[in-house]
Design an enzyme around this catalytic site. Structure first.
Site, PDB file in Angstrom:
ATOM      1  N   SER A 584       0.847  -1.186   0.000  1.00 20.13           N
ATOM      2  CA  SER A 584       0.000   0.000   0.000  1.00 20.13           C
ATOM      3  C   SER A 584       0.890   1.246   0.000  1.00 20.13           C
ATOM      4  O   SER A 584       1.657   1.439  -0.941  1.00 20.13           O
ATOM      5  CB  SER A 584      -0.972  -0.044   1.177  1.00 20.13           C
ATOM      6  OG  SER A 584      -2.007   0.894   1.023  1.00 20.13           O
ATOM      7  N   ASP A 660      -8.872  -4.785  -6.424  1.00 19.36           N
ATOM      8  CA  ASP A 660      -8.581  -3.864  -5.328  1.00 19.36           C
ATOM      9  C   ASP A 660      -9.437  -2.615  -5.511  1.00 19.36           C
ATOM     10  O   ASP A 660      -9.285  -1.887  -6.493  1.00 19.36           O
ATOM     11  CB  ASP A 660      -7.090  -3.519  -5.361  1.00 19.36           C
ATOM     12  CG  ASP A 660      -6.627  -2.730  -4.152  1.00 19.36           C
ATOM     13  OD1 ASP A 660      -7.469  -2.096  -3.492  1.00 19.36           O
ATOM     14  OD2 ASP A 660      -5.414  -2.732  -3.881  1.00 19.36           O
ATOM     15  N   HIS A 692      -7.474  -5.408  -1.758  1.00 22.35           N
ATOM     16  CA  HIS A 692      -6.277  -4.655  -1.389  1.00 22.35           C
ATOM     17  C   HIS A 692      -5.231  -5.534  -0.701  1.00 22.35           C
ATOM     18  O   HIS A 692      -4.035  -5.367  -0.920  1.00 22.35           O
ATOM     19  CB  HIS A 692      -6.672  -3.480  -0.485  1.00 22.35           C
ATOM     20  CG  HIS A 692      -5.555  -2.525  -0.242  1.00 22.35           C
ATOM     21  ND1 HIS A 692      -4.796  -2.002  -1.263  1.00 22.35           N
ATOM     22  CD2 HIS A 692      -5.049  -2.004   0.912  1.00 22.35           C
ATOM     23  CE1 HIS A 692      -3.880  -1.186  -0.757  1.00 22.35           C
ATOM     24  NE2 HIS A 692      -4.003  -1.180   0.549  1.00 22.35           N
TER      25      HIS A 692
END
Length: 716
Positions: A584, A660, A692
């Site tokens: 991320s 995602d 994600h």
């Protein structure tokens, strides 16, 4: 002791991490309840403990447990945003003034008359043709509210026919938090019962003007609607959802005629955020934040007219960090928290917002308000160290230095019953998995759960805790880190593990560092692995966080370079063999470390990376970067594509889930176009059915194999 495998790294839950969650006392304090899974599983059950004796009993699940494979899309997305993996019994709640309990299950909403009383299903998704969301009890336990079909319904906790208490434009939702509120403001709720249960206040959300971002399930056998999902995703600088706040009676008598609160009464324009909503007797307190997130107004509204009065205003030259510390006390006064000194501290304010007393102060911060009564506030904080959490108490009447109530250096998570003085302490340290202890006001204690004793993997693996390290940023700021040292003398190939972004903390004196199994696995493979919390990360105060304001991807890289330099100088790291990985924001920072400092880093594994901030959402991105129009140079310099030439002749592995809905695969796709245009070599690892963070164990096992192989090849 045995060596780790990629399957060990991928399996959830991690060793020694199963501890009681959702810990809560019954209103009278006589019973403690919590959710807990069996070691090595995600299947949770509901357990009750009689406080006086410490005797525990399992409460049989009242209905069908949650199964990840059978959830509707709305619930899957809620769990994704809550980072929730558990199945079985996943939620429950006591009524605040009765011993009734609400337990949402897969087959409906169940009310329990005490832990061993009658149980009945008061609403079923089959009756509504869809999921029942955001279910909650009134304070007296008489009614249950929930959202279905975009409207709020209320049903008697004794059973009966649910009544729709809101109605309106079907293109809008009533009672649900919008995506930005859930993901970025940590406000999962969209409606709230008044204390007497007679009214409810709710958010109405209109996203019809936001362009749809479509995610196609490329790995699915389905076609048509089953192969795609549409999201009203607000990109940085673009339109947000329109949110109104209304009040209606809970009996449904004025479902389509709410009293709308005048959210703009203090001068914040329509482009604003509804940050928090709280009842205060017959009035409603709303925290309203401006779009640039430099101003927060706490406003008291008359529920019958919608007229508002400003109680207090917080402003910041850096940004506003939202909190959940507001409490309305028995006499109508308020417990509040402010960062105006640069660190979050508690204040006692009169009902009209006037400051009465500053309760805490210093170069440390309050992290959670645990309990409050008419005399004391119990809270956790970083007072002893930013790497630890302890429980403290301070007087509301005559505040002095906080009194620490927890023992032992490490990480303490607490639930407290102010009426009886009983509390639970879930404690962990680098060499100790979480232990949950019930502590009573008479000084006696009962150990409820020991994750280390309960999970045979802890003894089987004999994980060696990382060692703490400190280094300094270029401006002299102290940085805390952890080092996983392999066997033998250095220098070793080094892999830097990072996150780097605001709102997170990786380096602690808890079990979490020890059970970072990818780092442990790479250590067993002969790599040194290190992590620091760079400037910009959480729980060190606004100045520490604000170092990256309007310039993401700069100071974070500098601090990671400082870590590498420190380890090279210490003879631990081989400067010619340095890699980096993260997920991320960590994926973003991994890319920028490699692209901006290819003289330091030779390889990067970037998972689900943001690659350009114009492709991320409004609230998060604009808090730290402003808008693309107000900060074009910051956005340009913070884009990975701007620095793509730095990736040439370096080893790069990109990992992303194709569905995602947080960091869209579009981020990686845009970078791929830049890499292809520049003829820069790279590796790509895609998971068609993952969002994600990969949720399927088979995909995580595959990923750990590939990541390890990548670093062996790149840093050989």
């Amino acid at each position: 002791m045995r060596d780790l495998t990629p399957t060990d790294v991928a399996r959830r839950p991690l060793p020694g991490t199963v501890a009681p969650t959702s810990v809560a006392f019954s209103p009278d304090g006589a019973t403690l309840t919590h959710l807990v899974a069996s070691a090595g599983t995600l299947e949770q059950r509901l357990v009750a403990v009689y406080v006086a004796t410490g005797v525990a009993t399992e409460i049989p699940a009242p209905g069908t447990g949650v199964d990840e494979d059978d959830l509707p899309l709305e619930e899957r997305l809620r769990r994704e945003r809550a980072r929730e993996l558990a199945v079985g019994v996943t939620r429950y709640a006591w009524a605040r003034r009765s011993r009734r309990m609400l337990v949402p299950m897969a087959d409906g909403l169940w009310v329990l008359d005490d832990i061993d009383g009658e149980r009945r299903r008061v609403a079923s998704p089959d009756d509504f043709g869809g999921p029942l969301l955001e279910a909650r009890l009134t304070a007296d336990g008489a009614s249950v509210g929930f959202v279905s079909g975009g409207d709020i319904h209320v049903v008697s906790a004794d059973g009966g026919t649910p009544i729709a208490v809101t109605a309106g434009d079907p293109a809008r939702t009533r009672g649900l938090a919008e995506y930005i509120a859930q993901e970025e403001m940590h406000r999962p709720d969209g409606f709230w019962f008044s204390d007497d249960g007679s009214h409810l206040v709710f958010c109405e959300v209109d996203e019809s003007h936001i362009p749809i971002y479509r995610i196609v399930h490329q790995g699915s056998d389905a076609v048509g609607d089953g192969a795609q999902e549409d999201h009203a995703y607000p990109f940085a600088g673009e339109a947000n959802a329109h949110v109104r706040v209304g009040v209606v009676p809970a009996d449904g008598s004025r479902a389509s005629e709410p009293v709308w609160l005048d959210l703009g009464c203090t001068g914040i324009d329509d482009d604003r955020y509804v940050a928090r909503v709280t009842w205060a007797g017959d009035d409603v307190l709303v925290q309203v934040m401006d779009r640039v997130q430099s101003r927060l107004d706490l406003i008291r509204f008359d529920r019958s007219t919608g007229e508002g009065t400003l109680l207090l205003r917080e402003t910041s030259d850096i940004w506003i960090n939202l909190h959940d510390h507001l409490r309305v006390l028995h006499d109508g006064s308020l417990l509040w928290a402010s960062e105006r000194t640069g660190f979050r501290h508690l204040e006692h304010r009169a009902a009209d917002g006037t400051l009465l007393t500053t309760l805490t102060e210093g170069d440390w911060m309050v992290t959670e308000v645990v309990a409050v009564d008419g005399e004391h506030v119990w809270f956790t904080a970083t007072l002893d160290s930013p790497l630890e959490r302890h429980l403290y108490r301070v007087s509301l009447i005559d505040p002095g230095p906080p009194e620490r109530l927890t023992d032992g250096p490490g990480w303490h998570s607490v639930a407290f019953h102010a009426g009886t003085g009983s509390w639970t302490d879930t404690f962990s340290a680098p060499s100790k998995p979480p232990v949950t202890t019930l502590r009573r006001s008479d000084g006696t204690a009962t150990v409820l759960h020991d994750a280390g004793d309960d999970d045979p993997r802890v003894a089987e693996l004999e994980l060696t805790p990382p060692t703490e390290l400190t280094t300094s940023a270029d401006d002299g700021t102290l940085l805390h880190g952890l080092l996983f040292s392999p066997a033998g003398d250095g220098p070793h190939p080094l892999v830097v593990w990072l996150y780097g972004g605001p709102g997170a903390q990786l380096v602690t004196r808890g079990w979490g560092g020890t059970v970072a199994l990818r780092a442990q696995y790479l250590r067993q493979q002969g790599f040194a692995v290190a992590v620091i919390d760079n400037r910009g990360m959480a729980n060190r105060g606004l100045a520490f966080e604000g170092a990256l304001r309007h310039r993401m991807g700069t100071v974070e890289v500098d601090d990671q370079v400082a870590l590498v330099r420190h380890l090279v100088d210490a003879g631990i790291a081989d400067p010619s063999r340095v890699g980096v990985y993260g997920w991320s924001y960590g994926g973003y920072l991994s890319l920028l470390c490699l692209a901006r400092r290819p003289d330091v880093f030779g390889a990067a594994c970037a998972g689900a990376p943001v690659t350009s901030w114009d492709g991320y959402d409004t609230c998060y991105t604009e808090r730290y970067m402003g808008t693309p129009a107000s900060n074009p140079e910051g956005y340009r310099a913070g884009s990975v594509m701007t620095h793509v030439e730095g990736l040439r002749n370096r080893s790069l592995l990109l990992v992303h889930g194709l569905i995602d809905e947080n960091v869209h695969f579009r981020h990686t796709a845009r970078l791929l176009n830049a890499l292809l245009a520049a003829d820069i070599d790279h590796r790509l690892l895609l998971y068609p059915d993952e969002r994600h963070v990969p949720r399927q164990e088979r995909d995580r096992v595959s990923m750990e194999h590939r990541i390890t192989e990548f670093f062996h090849d790149a840093l050989a």
